[in-house]
Design an enzyme around this catalytic site. Structure first.
Site, PDB file in Angstrom:
ATOM      1  N   THR B  48      -1.948 -39.177   2.746  1.00 24.62           N
ATOM      2  CA  THR B  48      -0.760 -39.601   1.995  1.00 24.62           C
ATOM      3  C   THR B  48      -1.216 -40.428   0.807  1.00 24.62           C
ATOM      4  OG1 THR B  48       1.404 -40.675   2.058  1.00 24.62           O
ATOM      5  CG2 THR B  48      -0.296 -41.614   3.500  1.00 24.62           C
ATOM      6  N   GLU B  49      -0.604 -40.167  -0.345  1.00 23.14           N
ATOM      7  CA  GLU B  49      -1.166 -40.681  -1.600  1.00 23.14           C
ATOM      8  C   GLU B  49      -1.028 -42.195  -1.741  1.00 23.14           C
ATOM      9  OE1 GLU B  49       1.106 -38.289  -1.284  1.00 23.14           O
ATOM     10  OE2 GLU B  49       2.716 -38.449  -2.771  1.00 23.14           O
ATOM     11  N   ASN B  50      -0.198 -42.822  -0.898  1.00 21.65           N
ATOM     12  CA  ASN B  50      -0.134 -44.285  -0.967  1.00 21.65           C
ATOM     13  C   ASN B  50      -1.294 -44.952  -0.229  1.00 21.65           C
ATOM     14  OD1 ASN B  50       1.211 -43.256   1.333  1.00 21.65           O
ATOM     15  ND2 ASN B  50       2.157 -45.242   1.704  1.00 21.65           N
TER      16      ASN B  50
END
Lengths: 231, 219
Positions: B48-50
């Site tokens: 997940t890009e966070n």
């Protein structure tokens, strides 16, 4: 030798934010958003702020308080879809909004923190995101110049800080914080816990103390820091 | 939210796209539901890009960690071997070729692989988040979408009319009617959903498709 003590009252730290200040805010959604510092900004009320953050939080949270108080002139963000007020203010021309691809925002901040003026990338080439950016070709590949971002002040939320400003973040609350903590002239960190020097093992430090100017201890966390129960 | 039968089959079919050992980013919305169709011991690393590789199951609010969300804001968990990192590292992973597969939604896909999924001028412009880099840099980009929009207009088109997320990036499209590949500038029909006729799909598609002879596999 002894490392300096940078602990400070929140009111005093935030007083460095005057009208027209550019402010970076860590956080991606709730995790990492410095809600208490944002509330103190709203209380002191500096105007015409430029806010650099991944998102505009949600209604009644974080950045939304700055917008509701009319303190924001411009947002530099990647996505504001969860904040209807931000969208309305943008559409009504009440605030300016600059959108970045998320990794480009991260890298522009990182470049600012690394003392660089910018970098070359192919992200956005062939889309409107490349419009207006200087074109640069490297080894036959088309790229654009992305400029570095710096701020006057960065507001950072850490799980733990020591008195010198060494910071440690928790889980996905890290996100933009270590990057922004390197990219502002004045860095203010709020911490859930402040420990004595040595209380964070050197190997466990995510942001090194020399990047941080002020450390503010949080009391009991407000509800904004908690789990958001969506319908 | 319960999915319709046709959407559920699309999502289940898309799950078979994930190969053992892949690093995969599932976009917000329908793609997130693909994970429900993977066996719990299936060897895959979800990103997940966070700032996390190794996403574990989504947690109910009572068990949620306030500091642990995915990019869509869902409260997730870790698995054995998870890693946290900052946003610059997260997109370094995406841009440098370490992301094997991403699954994204779409407003429009063109036969040359152009994808539009982030902006409808004058109506919807909340910003692209991480979608630009996922679409442009994942090694394989698949789209999950209904075959037509709510008004019945085709979403698979000769050219996109909306602002592009990334040009020429889409490899494969899973819809509620069909599986369609993008190759050499054309749509290639590969599979049909159960109960859908070839004529239905052709009528619902806004560009000519290459259609193989004989019966198509069903999903």
């Amino acid at each position: 030798m002894r490392l300096a003590n940078k602990t400070c009252a929140m009111e005093e730290a935030v007083a460095h934010i005057g009208d027209g200040t550019t402010v970076m805010l860590g956080g991606f959604g709730v995790p990492g958003t410095p809600f208490a510092l944002i509330h103190e900004v709203v209380r002191q009320g500096p105007k015409d702020l430029t806010i650099i953050k991944n998102d505009a939080n949600e209604k009644g949270m974080g950045v939304d308080h700055l917008l509701a108080a009319g303190l924001v002139r411009k947002l530099i963000v990647t996505h504001i879809g969860l904040n209807a007020r931000a969208i309305e203010m943008m559409n009504a021309g009440e605030i300016e909004v600059e959108f970045c691809a998320q990794g480009m925002l991260a890298e522009r901040v990182r470049a600012g923190g690394a003392g660089l003026m910018g970098f070359v990338t192919d992200i956005g080439v062939g889309t409107e995101l490349a419009d207006g950016k200087p074109r640069i070709e490297i080894d036959g590949h088309a790229g654009v110049l992305e400029t570095a971002l710096r701020a006057d002040v960065a507001l950072i939320h850490a799980a733990r800080a020591d008195t010198f400003g060494n910071l440690a973040y928790e889980a996905t609350a890290r996100n933009f914080s270590p990057l922004m903590a390197m990219a502002a002239d004045r860095v203010i960190a709020e911490a859930e816990e402040i420990v004595p020097l040595g209380g964070i093992a050197p190997n466990a430090v995510h942001t090194a103390g020399p990047f941080v100017d002020h450390v503010v201890e949080l009391g009991e966390l407000s509800g904004e820091y908690g789990v958001v129960r969506r319908a | 939210m319960a999915l319709s039968d046709a959407r559920n089959r699309m999502v289940a079919r898309a799950a078979r796209e994930i190969e053992p050992g892949m690093v995969v980013n599932l976009g917000i919305g329908l793609p997130t539901k693909v994970v429900d169709h993977l066996a719990s011991d299936f060897p895959v690393c979800l990103h997940t890009e966070n700032g996390l590789t190794g996403i574990g199951p989504t947690l109910p609010y009572d068990e949620a960690n306030r500091n642990l969300i995915d990019a869509g804001g869902a409260y997730i968990s870790t698995v054995k071997g998870s890693a946290f990192f900052d946003s610059a590292v997260s997109f370094s992973l995406v841009r440098s070729g370490r992301l094997d597969l991403t699954m994204l939604g779409a407003f429009e896909v063109a036969q040359n692989g152009d994808l539009a999924n982030w902006k409808i001028p004058g109506k919807f412009s909340p910003g692209a988040g991480g979608g630009i880099e996922l679409a442009q840099k994942a090694r394989r980009v698949v789209v999950l979408t209904t075959h037509t929009d709510r008004a019945g207009n085709p979403k698979l088109l000769e050219t996109c009319s909306l602002p592009l997320t990334a040009p020429g990036c889409v490899n494969r499209i899973f819809t509620d009617m069909a599986v369609v590949d993008v190759e050499a500038g054309r749509f290639h029909l590969r599979e049909l959903a159960g109960g859908v006729s070839l004529e239905d799909v052709v009528k619902a598609t806004g560009a000519e498709m290459v259609i193989p002879d004989g019966d198509l596999p069903r999903f």
